[in-house]
Enzyme design. Structure first.
Site, mmCIF file in Angstrom:
data_model
loop_
_atom_site.group_PDB
_atom_site.id
_atom_site.type_symbol
_atom_site.label_atom_id
_atom_site.label_comp_id
_atom_site.label_asym_id
_atom_site.label_seq_id
_atom_site.Cartn_x
_atom_site.Cartn_y
_atom_site.Cartn_z
ATOM 1 N N TYR A 1 0.774 -1.480 0.025
ATOM 2 C CA TYR A 1 -0.095 -0.101 -0.012
ATOM 3 C C TYR A 1 1.325 1.390 -0.176
ATOM 4 C CZ TYR A 1 -4.616 2.586 0.798
ATOM 5 O OH TYR A 1 -5.282 2.964 0.757
ATOM 6 N N LYS B 1 -3.092 8.504 2.618
ATOM 7 C CA LYS B 1 -4.468 8.786 3.367
ATOM 8 C C LYS B 1 -4.433 9.010 4.665
ATOM 9 C CE LYS B 1 -7.285 6.497 0.054
ATOM 10 N NZ LYS B 1 -7.921 7.444 -0.348
HETATM 11 P P1 NAD Z 1 -12.216 3.526 -8.931
HETATM 12 O O1 NAD Z 1 -10.768 3.446 -9.357
HETATM 13 O O2 NAD Z 1 -13.245 3.150 -9.134
HETATM 14 O O3 NAD Z 1 -12.505 5.287 -8.157
HETATM 15 C C1 NAD Z 1 -11.067 5.967 -8.867
HETATM 16 C C2 NAD Z 1 -11.574 6.525 -9.049
HETATM 17 O O4 NAD Z 1 -10.633 8.385 -8.921
HETATM 18 C C3 NAD Z 1 -11.246 7.264 -10.550
HETATM 19 O O5 NAD Z 1 -12.901 7.579 -11.080
HETATM 20 C C4 NAD Z 1 -10.741 8.180 -10.654
HETATM 21 O O6 NAD Z 1 -10.667 8.615 -12.233
HETATM 22 C C5 NAD Z 1 -10.251 9.153 -10.168
HETATM 23 N N1 NAD Z 1 -9.125 9.998 -10.025
HETATM 24 C C6 NAD Z 1 -8.302 9.344 -9.927
HETATM 25 N N2 NAD Z 1 -7.103 10.318 -10.977
HETATM 26 C C7 NAD Z 1 -7.818 11.081 -10.569
HETATM 27 C C8 NAD Z 1 -7.314 13.130 -11.212
HETATM 28 N N3 NAD Z 1 -6.637 13.429 -11.011
HETATM 29 N N4 NAD Z 1 -8.521 14.471 -10.648
HETATM 30 C C9 NAD Z 1 -10.152 13.721 -10.806
HETATM 31 N N5 NAD Z 1 -9.851 11.989 -10.559
HETATM 32 C C10 NAD Z 1 -9.393 11.188 -10.348
HETATM 33 O O7 NAD Z 1 -11.294 3.042 -6.786
HETATM 34 P P2 NAD Z 1 -12.405 2.975 -6.223
HETATM 35 O O8 NAD Z 1 -11.224 1.755 -5.244
HETATM 36 O O9 NAD Z 1 -14.044 3.440 -5.569
HETATM 37 O O10 NAD Z 1 -11.735 4.946 -4.919
HETATM 38 C C11 NAD Z 1 -12.636 5.511 -4.352
HETATM 39 C C12 NAD Z 1 -11.897 5.598 -3.360
HETATM 40 O O11 NAD Z 1 -11.523 4.944 -2.725
HETATM 41 C C13 NAD Z 1 -10.328 6.463 -3.177
HETATM 42 O O12 NAD Z 1 -10.058 7.026 -2.467
HETATM 43 C C14 NAD Z 1 -9.651 5.290 -3.389
HETATM 44 O O13 NAD Z 1 -8.423 5.046 -2.292
HETATM 45 C C15 NAD Z 1 -11.016 4.385 -1.896
HETATM 46 N N6 NAD Z 1 -10.481 3.461 -0.627
HETATM 47 C C16 NAD Z 1 -11.203 2.079 -1.586
HETATM 48 C C17 NAD Z 1 -10.691 0.880 -0.665
HETATM 49 C C18 NAD Z 1 -10.504 -0.241 -2.224
HETATM 50 O O14 NAD Z 1 -10.157 -1.382 -1.537
HETATM 51 N N7 NAD Z 1 -10.691 -0.152 -3.261
HETATM 52 C C19 NAD Z 1 -10.528 0.664 -0.136
HETATM 53 C C20 NAD Z 1 -10.743 2.133 0.554
HETATM 54 C C21 NAD Z 1 -10.378 3.088 0.059
#
Ligand code: NAD
Length: 257
Positions: free
Chosen positions: A153, A160
């Protein structure tokens, strides 16, 4: 629960995105949703989804570009005048560095990751503050790797940690206007961002086996928790990091099954 509430959701890449799970729940509960998408490529995937939730305002917004955030404020101001909530579900780090040792993180990736994954929340909060309604809610997404070491990570854990602390500072800055700022710490989800972490499958299996509920959270469960944070049900809650991870974070030592 969200009748007469309007808000902007950032972070929908496809129908597995956490932002999509949240947008669906909020729309089902009466909210009017505008969608912030990253670029033209994402637009093609987001447009069909927007129809499913009757979202008519789609705003291009790349968090690498400050102008882009200012333009999104102008669009929302023109369309709605004010808004009630913002969902920030965006993160980025080079895939090649979500692998191996944190110590090998490059400066360029560090700065870019912190800009997109952390500073963007502060930037959004400041830019939208003048048009956010009393009782407004800002919600971001984080992960347990912010306070405990999770293999691969790496830099995202540092981003984060900074994001979670930003939530606390922002909640005080905006508290006087009765605008709340919180984070959901989601368990591992099968999304594009989730899959970018090396050995994501192993992590998924491990948390499934060792969480208190012996499973991982579903997309709609993250959405339901977001509904609580956006609605007046959480009107006295701000500056919080709330775990939606089937109780994985409370485990000190996994028990043998
Ligand atoms: P995802 O890939 O579906 O979404 C990530 C989003 O970030 C995408 O829509 C992408 O377009 C956007 N993004 C990236 N760079 C960008 C930029 N320069 N400008 C605007 N948008 C941008 O993945 P996700 O897992 O739904 O992620 C959403 C959030 O949840 C993130 O903050 C991620 O760290 C967090 N999260 C994810 C998990 C997991 O296991 N997937 C767990 C906890 C938290």
């Amino acid at each position: 629960m969200l009748r007469n509430k309007k808000g902007l959701v950032f972070g929908i890449a496809n129908n597995h995105s956490i932002a999509w799970g949240i947008a669906k729940q909020l729309a089902e509960n009466g909210a009017e949703i505008a969608i912030g998408y990253q670029n033209e490529i994402l637009f093609k995937r987001v447009k069909p989804l927007s129809k499913e939730i009757n979202s008519n305002i789609l705003v291009e917004c790349d968090f690498n570009n400050d102008d882009s955030i200012n333009k999104s404020v102008e669009i929302i101001k023109k369309e709605w005048g004010t808004l009630d909530f913002i969902i920030h579900a965006v993160a980025f780090a080079e895939k090649s560095e979500l692998n191996g040792r944190y110590i090998d993180t490059t400066k360029g990736n560090f700065i870019n990751c912190l800009e997109i994954s952390c500073f963007s929340l502060t930037s959004l909060a400041r830019s939208f503050e003048p048009i956010m309604n009393d009782g407004g809610s800002i919600l971001t997404l984080t992960f347990y790797g912010s306070n405990k070491v999770i293999p691969n990570y790496n830099l995202m854990g540092i981003a984060k940690a900074a994001l979670e602390t930003s939530v606390k500072y922002l909640s005080v800055d905006l508290g006087t206007k009765n605008i709340r700022v919180n984070a959901i710490s989601a368990g591992p989800m099968r999304t594009i961002a989730g899959a970018a972490i090396n050995n994501a499958r192993e992590m998924f299996k491990f948390t499934e086996q060792h969480s208190a509920l012996k499973r991982n959270a579903q997309l709609d469960e993250i959405g339901k928790s977001a509904l609580y944070f956006v609605s007046d049900l959480s009107s006295a809650v701000t500056g919080e990091v709330h775990y939606v991870d089937c109780g994985y974070n409370i485990i000190g030592m996994p028990s043998k099954l």
